[in-house]
Design a protein around this motif. Structure first.
Motif, mmCIF file in Angstrom:
data_model
loop_
_atom_site.group_PDB
_atom_site.id
_atom_site.type_symbol
_atom_site.label_atom_id
_atom_site.label_comp_id
_atom_site.label_asym_id
_atom_site.label_seq_id
_atom_site.Cartn_x
_atom_site.Cartn_y
_atom_site.Cartn_z
ATOM 1 N N LYS A 1 -8.364 -1.324 6.461
ATOM 2 C CA LYS A 1 -9.797 -1.026 6.590
ATOM 3 C C LYS A 1 -10.264 -0.086 5.491
ATOM 4 C CE LYS A 1 -10.218 -1.627 11.556
ATOM 5 N NZ LYS A 1 -9.035 -1.954 12.180
ATOM 6 N N VAL A 2 -11.532 -0.212 5.122
ATOM 7 C CA VAL A 2 -12.137 0.704 4.158
ATOM 8 C C VAL A 2 -11.977 2.127 4.694
ATOM 9 C CG1 VAL A 2 -14.315 1.423 3.098
ATOM 10 C CG2 VAL A 2 -13.745 -1.008 3.252
ATOM 11 N N GLY A 3 -11.518 3.012 3.822
ATOM 12 C CA GLY A 3 -11.277 4.397 4.201
ATOM 13 C C GLY A 3 -9.821 4.687 4.537
ATOM 14 N N ASP A 4 -9.055 3.647 4.862
ATOM 15 C CA ASP A 4 -7.624 3.817 5.162
ATOM 16 C C ASP A 4 -6.846 4.114 3.889
ATOM 17 O OD1 ASP A 4 -8.085 3.196 7.802
ATOM 18 O OD2 ASP A 4 -7.030 1.260 7.761
ATOM 19 N N LYS A 5 -5.692 4.730 4.054
ATOM 20 C CA LYS A 5 -4.742 4.865 2.963
ATOM 21 C C LYS A 5 -4.124 3.485 2.744
ATOM 22 C CE LYS A 5 -2.358 7.933 0.468
ATOM 23 N NZ LYS A 5 -2.962 8.626 -0.631
ATOM 24 N N ALA A 6 -4.109 3.030 1.490
ATOM 25 C CA ALA A 6 -3.532 1.712 1.191
ATOM 26 C C ALA A 6 -2.026 1.741 1.424
ATOM 27 C CB ALA A 6 -3.831 1.324 -0.249
ATOM 28 N N PRO A 7 -1.483 0.740 2.107
ATOM 29 C CA PRO A 7 -0.031 0.686 2.303
ATOM 30 C C PRO A 7 0.687 0.569 0.959
ATOM 31 C CG PRO A 7 -1.152 -0.928 3.718
ATOM 32 C CD PRO A 7 -2.171 -0.383 2.760
ATOM 33 N N ASP A 8 1.791 1.303 0.814
ATOM 34 C CA ASP A 8 2.588 1.178 -0.402
ATOM 35 C C ASP A 8 3.299 -0.172 -0.370
ATOM 36 O OD1 ASP A 8 3.559 1.909 -2.873
ATOM 37 O OD2 ASP A 8 5.137 3.207 -2.099
ATOM 38 N N PHE A 9 3.835 -0.557 -1.496
ATOM 39 C CA PHE A 9 4.547 -1.829 -1.596
ATOM 40 C C PHE A 9 5.534 -1.745 -2.740
ATOM 41 C CE2 PHE A 9 0.434 -2.280 -3.838
ATOM 42 C CZ PHE A 9 0.875 -2.428 -5.134
ATOM 43 N N THR A 10 6.483 -2.652 -2.717
ATOM 44 C CA THR A 10 7.381 -2.860 -3.847
ATOM 45 C C THR A 10 7.330 -4.344 -4.175
ATOM 46 O OG1 THR A 10 8.815 -1.041 -3.178
ATOM 47 C CG2 THR A 10 9.745 -2.648 -4.715
ATOM 48 N N LEU A 11 6.918 -4.650 -5.408
ATOM 49 C CA LEU A 11 6.793 -6.025 -5.873
ATOM 50 C C LEU A 11 7.559 -6.182 -7.178
ATOM 51 C CD1 LEU A 11 2.979 -6.410 -5.154
ATOM 52 C CD2 LEU A 11 4.835 -7.517 -3.899
ATOM 53 N N THR A 12 7.737 -7.399 -7.618
ATOM 54 C CA THR A 12 8.494 -7.677 -8.834
ATOM 55 C C THR A 12 7.550 -8.024 -9.973
ATOM 56 O OG1 THR A 12 10.310 -8.503 -7.478
ATOM 57 C CG2 THR A 12 10.359 -9.067 -9.816
ATOM 58 N N ALA A 13 7.689 -7.302 -11.092
ATOM 59 C CA ALA A 13 6.880 -7.542 -12.289
ATOM 60 C C ALA A 13 7.473 -8.700 -13.084
ATOM 61 C CB ALA A 13 6.830 -6.283 -13.140
ATOM 62 N N THR A 14 6.753 -9.149 -14.100
ATOM 63 C CA THR A 14 7.218 -10.286 -14.898
ATOM 64 C C THR A 14 8.474 -9.978 -15.691
ATOM 65 O OG1 THR A 14 5.694 -9.717 -16.681
ATOM 66 C CG2 THR A 14 4.931 -11.341 -15.066
ATOM 67 N N ASP A 15 8.776 -8.683 -15.914
ATOM 68 C CA ASP A 15 10.033 -8.317 -16.583
ATOM 69 C C ASP A 15 11.163 -8.093 -15.572
ATOM 70 O OD1 ASP A 15 9.399 -5.878 -15.429
ATOM 71 O OD2 ASP A 15 9.299 -4.774 -17.328
ATOM 72 N N LEU A 16 10.898 -8.455 -14.313
ATOM 73 C CA LEU A 16 11.823 -8.361 -13.183
ATOM 74 C C LEU A 16 12.062 -6.931 -12.704
ATOM 75 C CD1 LEU A 16 14.403 -11.165 -14.054
ATOM 76 C CD2 LEU A 16 12.288 -11.310 -12.718
ATOM 77 N N SER A 17 11.308 -5.972 -13.215
ATOM 78 C CA SER A 17 11.383 -4.605 -12.694
ATOM 79 C C SER A 17 10.606 -4.529 -11.385
ATOM 80 C CB SER A 17 10.807 -3.612 -13.708
ATOM 81 O OG SER A 17 9.414 -3.826 -13.873
ATOM 82 N N SER A 18 10.876 -3.489 -10.619
ATOM 83 C CA SER A 18 10.152 -3.254 -9.374
ATOM 84 C C SER A 18 8.974 -2.338 -9.641
ATOM 85 C CB SER A 18 11.073 -2.616 -8.337
ATOM 86 O OG SER A 18 12.081 -3.524 -7.962
ATOM 87 N N LYS A 19 7.850 -2.657 -9.040
ATOM 88 C CA LYS A 19 6.646 -1.845 -9.154
ATOM 89 C C LYS A 19 6.124 -1.550 -7.757
ATOM 90 C CE LYS A 19 6.128 -1.896 -13.663
ATOM 91 N NZ LYS A 19 6.375 -0.703 -14.430
ATOM 92 N N SER A 20 5.640 -0.329 -7.583
ATOM 93 C CA SER A 20 5.048 0.043 -6.306
ATOM 94 C C SER A 20 3.640 0.560 -6.553
ATOM 95 C CB SER A 20 5.893 1.120 -5.610
ATOM 96 O OG SER A 20 5.751 2.360 -6.278
#
Length: 166
Positions: free
Chosen positions: A19-38
């Protein structure tokens, strides 16, 4: 759970966008260089999450192109294009299109991003992919805007999403 359509046929997602105003949930995703990004990697920047099923469809590809153009005009703003596509496909698409103002990230490893943001399709022909959505986050990690596109083949409302950043 939210219900959207695909060419008029209802399909369901795993939950609801933050919801608007909430803290955005963190995440870990994979970038195109295969590194992890949060989300923490973009701390201090405004962030637009352009979430979609697959860069290999016309509407999804257009959203990446459009946000790439818009991002070049925004200060302190990163556009993260998020799908379940493999990082190789994301990189190939942006390379072929000459797009360098967006960051492509993949939820292919765990699907937890889709779960945490409530955008995993849980039925229908796109089951397992992400629902077309936009989430805009400010420098403090708070949600400023959300849109889950009601008809999956339609583009998001770029103007409304970016208006909150001006």
């Amino acid at each position: 759970m939210a219900t959207v359509t695909l060419k008029g046929n209802p399909i369901n997602t795993s939950g609801s966008l933050p919801k608007v105003g909430d803290k955005a949930p963190d995440f870990t995703l994979t970038a195109t260089d295969l590194s992890s990004k949060s989300l923490k990697d973009f701390a201090g920047s405004r962030v637009v999450l352009n979430i979609f099923p697959s860069v290999d469809t016309g509407t999804c590809a257009q959203s990446v192109r459009q946000f790439n153009t818009e991002a070049s005009e925004l200060e302190n703003t990163k556009v993260l294009c998020i799908s379940r596509d493999l990082p190789f496909a994301q990189d190939r698409f942006c390379g072929a299109e000459g797009l360098n103002n967006v960051v492509n990230l993949s939820d292919f490893k765990t699907g937890k991003f889709g779960e945490n943001y409530g955008v995993n399709f849980v039925d229908g022909p796109l089951e397992g992919l992400l629902s077309r959505s936009v989430v805009v986050i400010n420098e403090n990690g708070e949600v400023l805007y959300t849109e889950q596109v009601a008809e999956t083949v339609d583009e998001p409302n770029y103007k409304a999403a970016l208006e909150v950043l001006y």
